[in-house]
Design a protein around this motif. Sequence first.
Motif, PDB file in Angstrom:
ATOM      1  N   VAL A 205       0.964  -1.146  -0.021  1.00  0.00           N
ATOM      2  CA  VAL A 205       0.070   0.018   0.100  1.00  0.00           C
ATOM      3  C   VAL A 205       0.756   1.302   0.201  1.00  0.00           C
ATOM      4  O   VAL A 205       1.740   1.333   0.803  1.00  0.00           O
ATOM      5  CB  VAL A 205      -0.867  -0.115   1.124  1.00  0.00           C
ATOM      6  CG1 VAL A 205      -1.792   1.164   1.180  1.00  0.00           C
ATOM      7  CG2 VAL A 205      -1.897  -1.427   1.004  1.00  0.00           C
ATOM      8  N   GLN A 206       0.622   2.063  -1.074  1.00  0.00           N
ATOM      9  CA  GLN A 206       1.572   3.354  -0.946  1.00  0.00           C
ATOM     10  C   GLN A 206       0.894   4.375  -1.833  1.00  0.00           C
ATOM     11  O   GLN A 206      -0.040   4.114  -2.740  1.00  0.00           O
ATOM     12  CB  GLN A 206       2.788   3.052  -1.461  1.00  0.00           C
ATOM     13  CG  GLN A 206       2.911   2.336  -2.883  1.00  0.00           C
ATOM     14  CD  GLN A 206       4.506   1.970  -3.064  1.00  0.00           C
ATOM     15  OE1 GLN A 206       4.773   0.753  -3.166  1.00  0.00           O
ATOM     16  NE2 GLN A 206       5.521   3.007  -3.112  1.00  0.00           N
ATOM     17  N   ARG A 207       1.376   5.562  -1.994  1.00  0.00           N
ATOM     18  CA  ARG A 207       0.984   6.629  -2.967  1.00  0.00           C
ATOM     19  C   ARG A 207       1.769   6.514  -4.268  1.00  0.00           C
ATOM     20  O   ARG A 207       2.875   5.906  -4.465  1.00  0.00           O
ATOM     21  CB  ARG A 207       1.254   7.977  -2.365  1.00  0.00           C
ATOM     22  CG  ARG A 207       0.353   8.236  -1.162  1.00  0.00           C
ATOM     23  CD  ARG A 207       0.365   9.960  -0.739  1.00  0.00           C
ATOM     24  NE  ARG A 207       1.822   9.866  -0.164  1.00  0.00           N
ATOM     25  CZ  ARG A 207       1.889   9.691   1.333  1.00  0.00           C
ATOM     26  NH1 ARG A 207       0.714   9.472   2.228  1.00  0.00           N
ATOM     27  NH2 ARG A 207       2.828   9.892   1.832  1.00  0.00           N
ATOM     28  N   PHE A 208       1.272   6.942  -5.343  1.00  0.00           N
ATOM     29  CA  PHE A 208       1.794   7.281  -6.553  1.00  0.00           C
ATOM     30  C   PHE A 208       2.982   8.246  -6.344  1.00  0.00           C
ATOM     31  O   PHE A 208       2.736   9.074  -5.723  1.00  0.00           O
ATOM     32  CB  PHE A 208       1.046   7.568  -7.590  1.00  0.00           C
ATOM     33  CG  PHE A 208       0.261   6.130  -8.192  1.00  0.00           C
ATOM     34  CD1 PHE A 208       0.794   5.286  -8.962  1.00  0.00           C
ATOM     35  CD2 PHE A 208      -1.121   6.159  -7.917  1.00  0.00           C
ATOM     36  CE1 PHE A 208       0.210   4.143  -9.369  1.00  0.00           C
ATOM     37  CE2 PHE A 208      -1.773   5.038  -8.334  1.00  0.00           C
ATOM     38  CZ  PHE A 208      -1.094   4.036  -9.220  1.00  0.00           C
ATOM     39  N   LYS A 209       3.990   8.253  -6.785  1.00  0.00           N
ATOM     40  CA  LYS A 209       5.007   9.247  -6.743  1.00  0.00           C
ATOM     41  C   LYS A 209       4.834  10.367  -7.737  1.00  0.00           C
ATOM     42  O   LYS A 209       5.392  11.434  -7.498  1.00  0.00           O
ATOM     43  CB  LYS A 209       6.613   8.389  -7.212  1.00  0.00           C
ATOM     44  CG  LYS A 209       6.808   7.535  -6.265  1.00  0.00           C
ATOM     45  CD  LYS A 209       8.413   7.134  -6.215  1.00  0.00           C
ATOM     46  CE  LYS A 209       9.015   6.137  -5.512  1.00  0.00           C
ATOM     47  NZ  LYS A 209      10.223   5.519  -5.709  1.00  0.00           N
ATOM     48  N   HIS A 210       4.199  10.114  -8.863  1.00  0.00           N
ATOM     49  CA  HIS A 210       3.780  11.025  -9.823  1.00  0.00           C
ATOM     50  C   HIS A 210       2.844  11.902  -9.424  1.00  0.00           C
ATOM     51  O   HIS A 210       1.608  11.527  -9.117  1.00  0.00           O
ATOM     52  CB  HIS A 210       3.648  10.458 -11.263  1.00  0.00           C
ATOM     53  CG  HIS A 210       3.260  11.394 -12.285  1.00  0.00           C
ATOM     54  ND1 HIS A 210       4.039  12.105 -12.842  1.00  0.00           N
ATOM     55  CD2 HIS A 210       1.836  11.629 -12.840  1.00  0.00           C
ATOM     56  CE1 HIS A 210       3.307  12.732 -13.950  1.00  0.00           C
ATOM     57  NE2 HIS A 210       2.025  12.533 -13.657  1.00  0.00           N
ATOM     58  N   VAL A 211       3.004  13.268  -9.629  1.00  0.00           N
ATOM     59  CA  VAL A 211       2.110  14.160  -9.197  1.00  0.00           C
ATOM     60  C   VAL A 211       2.258  15.293 -10.382  1.00  0.00           C
ATOM     61  O   VAL A 211       3.241  15.920 -10.455  1.00  0.00           O
ATOM     62  CB  VAL A 211       2.555  15.072  -7.778  1.00  0.00           C
ATOM     63  CG1 VAL A 211       1.267  16.285  -7.662  1.00  0.00           C
ATOM     64  CG2 VAL A 211       2.565  14.026  -6.670  1.00  0.00           C
ATOM     65  N   ASP A 231      -4.195  11.612   6.885  1.00  0.00           N
ATOM     66  CA  ASP A 231      -4.325  10.320   6.397  1.00  0.00           C
ATOM     67  C   ASP A 231      -5.755   9.952   6.776  1.00  0.00           C
ATOM     68  O   ASP A 231      -6.196   9.840   7.976  1.00  0.00           O
ATOM     69  CB  ASP A 231      -3.422   9.440   7.232  1.00  0.00           C
ATOM     70  CG  ASP A 231      -3.410   7.818   7.113  1.00  0.00           C
ATOM     71  OD1 ASP A 231      -4.394   7.456   6.102  1.00  0.00           O
ATOM     72  OD2 ASP A 231      -2.753   7.071   8.093  1.00  0.00           O
ATOM     73  N   LEU A 232      -6.696   9.533   5.887  1.00  0.00           N
ATOM     74  CA  LEU A 232      -7.990   9.123   6.051  1.00  0.00           C
ATOM     75  C   LEU A 232      -8.272   8.178   6.983  1.00  0.00           C
ATOM     76  O   LEU A 232      -9.220   7.931   7.622  1.00  0.00           O
ATOM     77  CB  LEU A 232      -8.669   9.082   4.864  1.00  0.00           C
ATOM     78  CG  LEU A 232     -10.264   8.988   5.105  1.00  0.00           C
ATOM     79  CD1 LEU A 232     -10.840  10.584   5.243  1.00  0.00           C
ATOM     80  CD2 LEU A 232     -10.798   8.464   3.578  1.00  0.00           C
ATOM     81  N   ASN A 233      -7.363   7.244   6.883  1.00  0.00           N
ATOM     82  CA  ASN A 233      -7.505   5.954   7.659  1.00  0.00           C
ATOM     83  C   ASN A 233      -7.138   5.968   9.098  1.00  0.00           C
ATOM     84  O   ASN A 233      -6.883   4.881   9.898  1.00  0.00           O
ATOM     85  CB  ASN A 233      -6.661   4.740   6.943  1.00  0.00           C
ATOM     86  CG  ASN A 233      -7.168   4.280   5.404  1.00  0.00           C
ATOM     87  OD1 ASN A 233      -8.296   4.467   5.260  1.00  0.00           O
ATOM     88  ND2 ASN A 233      -6.381   4.270   4.686  1.00  0.00           N
ATOM     89  N   ASN A 242      -4.303  12.674  -1.027  1.00  0.00           N
ATOM     90  CA  ASN A 242      -3.433  12.273  -1.964  1.00  0.00           C
ATOM     91  C   ASN A 242      -3.513  10.663  -1.602  1.00  0.00           C
ATOM     92  O   ASN A 242      -2.711  10.250  -0.688  1.00  0.00           O
ATOM     93  CB  ASN A 242      -2.150  12.997  -2.035  1.00  0.00           C
ATOM     94  CG  ASN A 242      -1.275  12.211  -3.150  1.00  0.00           C
ATOM     95  OD1 ASN A 242      -1.731  11.264  -3.890  1.00  0.00           O
ATOM     96  ND2 ASN A 242       0.078  13.000  -3.193  1.00  0.00           N
ATOM     97  N   HIS A 243      -4.418   9.962  -2.056  1.00  0.00           N
ATOM     98  CA  HIS A 243      -4.666   8.570  -1.685  1.00  0.00           C
ATOM     99  C   HIS A 243      -3.538   7.558  -1.857  1.00  0.00           C
ATOM    100  O   HIS A 243      -2.475   7.715  -2.817  1.00  0.00           O
ATOM    101  CB  HIS A 243      -5.860   7.801  -2.580  1.00  0.00           C
ATOM    102  CG  HIS A 243      -7.028   8.495  -2.290  1.00  0.00           C
ATOM    103  ND1 HIS A 243      -7.811   8.008  -1.317  1.00  0.00           N
ATOM    104  CD2 HIS A 243      -7.937   9.379  -2.931  1.00  0.00           C
ATOM    105  CE1 HIS A 243      -8.910   8.631  -1.324  1.00  0.00           C
ATOM    106  NE2 HIS A 243      -9.017   9.409  -2.231  1.00  0.00           N
ATOM    107  N   GLN A 244      -3.455   6.719  -1.180  1.00  0.00           N
ATOM    108  CA  GLN A 244      -2.522   5.541  -1.084  1.00  0.00           C
ATOM    109  C   GLN A 244      -3.441   4.383  -1.799  1.00  0.00           C
ATOM    110  O   GLN A 244      -4.505   4.349  -1.876  1.00  0.00           O
ATOM    111  CB  GLN A 244      -2.366   4.955   0.425  1.00  0.00           C
ATOM    112  CG  GLN A 244      -1.407   5.719   1.246  1.00  0.00           C
ATOM    113  CD  GLN A 244      -0.898   4.957   2.284  1.00  0.00           C
ATOM    114  OE1 GLN A 244      -1.743   4.353   3.142  1.00  0.00           O
ATOM    115  NE2 GLN A 244       0.519   4.960   2.547  1.00  0.00           N
ATOM    116  N   GLY A 396      -7.139  11.447 -10.575  1.00  0.00           N
ATOM    117  CA  GLY A 396      -7.675  10.557  -9.692  1.00  0.00           C
ATOM    118  C   GLY A 396      -7.130   9.913  -8.494  1.00  0.00           C
ATOM    119  O   GLY A 396      -7.645   9.509  -7.695  1.00  0.00           O
ATOM    120  N   GLN A 397      -6.049  10.622  -8.328  1.00  0.00           N
ATOM    121  CA  GLN A 397      -5.178  10.293  -7.079  1.00  0.00           C
ATOM    122  C   GLN A 397      -5.720  11.273  -6.053  1.00  0.00           C
ATOM    123  O   GLN A 397      -5.416  11.011  -4.894  1.00  0.00           O
ATOM    124  CB  GLN A 397      -3.767  10.587  -7.322  1.00  0.00           C
ATOM    125  CG  GLN A 397      -3.241   9.629  -8.370  1.00  0.00           C
ATOM    126  CD  GLN A 397      -1.703   9.772  -8.612  1.00  0.00           C
ATOM    127  OE1 GLN A 397      -1.461   9.505  -9.949  1.00  0.00           O
ATOM    128  NE2 GLN A 397      -1.104  10.572  -8.040  1.00  0.00           N
TER     129      GLN A 397
END
Length: 619
Positions: A205-211, A231-233, A242-244, A396-397
Amino acid sequence: MDKKSGHYIYSNKSYDVSREWFSLTLLMVFASCSADLFSKATRTKADERDLRNSVFDFIIVGGGTAGCIIANRLSAVHDWKVLVLEAGDEENIDYQIPGVPTKDYRPILWNYRTEKNGFSCLSRPGGSCEVRTGKVLGGSSVTNDMKYTRGHKIDYDGWHNSGAMESLEWKFSNLIDMFKASEDNGDYDTLINSFFHTRGGEMRVQRFKHVDRYMEVFEAAFSEMGLRTHDLNTNIAEAVVNHQFTISNNTRVSTNSAFLKPVKHRKNLTVLTGVTVTKIMINTQEKSVDGVMYEIEKGKERPAYAKRETILTGGAINNVKLLHLSGIGPKLDLKKHNITTIVDLPVGLNYQDQVTTGGLSFAIADAASVSENQIINDFKTWFQNRSGPLASKGIGQISAFIQLYENFNAPDIELSLEGNFIRSDKFMLTNISVNVAEETTMPLSYYNLVNLYPILLRPKSKGKVTLNKRNPKLGRPVIQANFLKESEDLDTLVDSIDIALQLLDTKEMKRAEIKLASIDLFPCDRLRNRDQWNCIARHYTKAMSNPIGTCRMGGNSTDSVVDFKLRVHGIDGLRIADASVMPSHVRGNIYAPTMMIAEKASRMILKDWKENIGSYNNR
């Protein structure tokens, strides 16, 4: 006999004897049912071998999000034979590219539609909404948006029934370890909170590096509106996120690739794809499940027998169809199809799905054009080194979670963003229809239009699922979703649209020259303000394809299908372990909660059947 469980306890030595006795009994039963095939005169060693090969300790019906996890956990016990039956096929590497919209690829989807009604989906084709869930090994974990959102503490605490002690196990404080059991979190700033997150599980589980630029614009615009990054969780009420995602090395990780593929070599694990389970075989006298019948090709069925349990993980729609066909469901509904009721349970009721609406889109004036050669090169880049634009989900991130009301310290709405590329030479982004605005023809990484979907996280409207009237066995189940039937749901959606429109007043959006897209909103185009958005929500309703509740858990058979250990009321040897058992929705998608349910179900099964001393219960 164990008086508490009602099961016989065998020592290791006698367990082998019981297994032989079970197989012999099945052979005798099968022979009596098919005397022409298995009579004394004609029965061969090959026949007996085939029968032995059709006997398992556990049968898992559905190799989806939950089924892959349970198969992994149960097959870790080397003495147990485990069978997984999946209607879809193995996932393709193309589905693992983050920028590819797999939710639109129909061959790997159950393409269901809701029934037409007078209060939602009015301008959708046929006046109904699509409900798309995964039909592939890994299920919806192959076709969903990969967001890792668990929901809020109060969602799970609401499942607790104060009159049932076993329901305490479903309070959030007792579930956090089940979430962490699978988790391998790759973002160090998130791992700081070790109560909620951990490393070492199978699911990365992780975020995308691309922004990209517009992600930053929308994130800053939400911040201008007073939202902060959290962190929503961790049970946050409001946040811009910025979602995981469930990704590793910029590649989608499904429960198939994380849990099932690594253990397929186990000799005690059998996985069959492209097969459809048609019926649960039930001993009506003892009210116990013997196994299932499954179709390997049209008109050709085979049996599979379960010595311990049959576990349904087919989802909130497919589980209902199989249970009803097998005589488990509401007596009045089954009677309409001339199906004898074996257990009268509210299977199919309490159907819920999160909903949103189309029609709210933002046009990006200076978005770069995209050529066919560029897309081809970007695909090559991803396959070569897992980088480039396709190694992300673009806009969509980002999404925002908002608390509209003061009832609970938790979000009511998610403002979800999704990019789409409309070929400007053809449409000029002017007066395009809602369907065209939503139709994805390009990878998600390229966009000149941003659709904003206000998602109703906790819908009040409920529906039901029943068998197809004309062809119960082969026809699509009937889904009476009743979206927006409760006026409170419509009010919440429209209230959230009012907030979303405030984005246009922020300095960031004005500086980037992002404006409301000119969408053809017929038949709502002549209305204004709230009346117009009420009309739009009813006409352009969109199901999020997160169906739950049809096999809800509870303390009795009047208003629930399974108990708090996920065992079907009134019948032995049958358990359900997926999102269909959820009594109500969580404030997020159902991906992470379904993985949690699978982990918890696995531990319950292991506890029920395996003693600390190494001996086993046997049915």
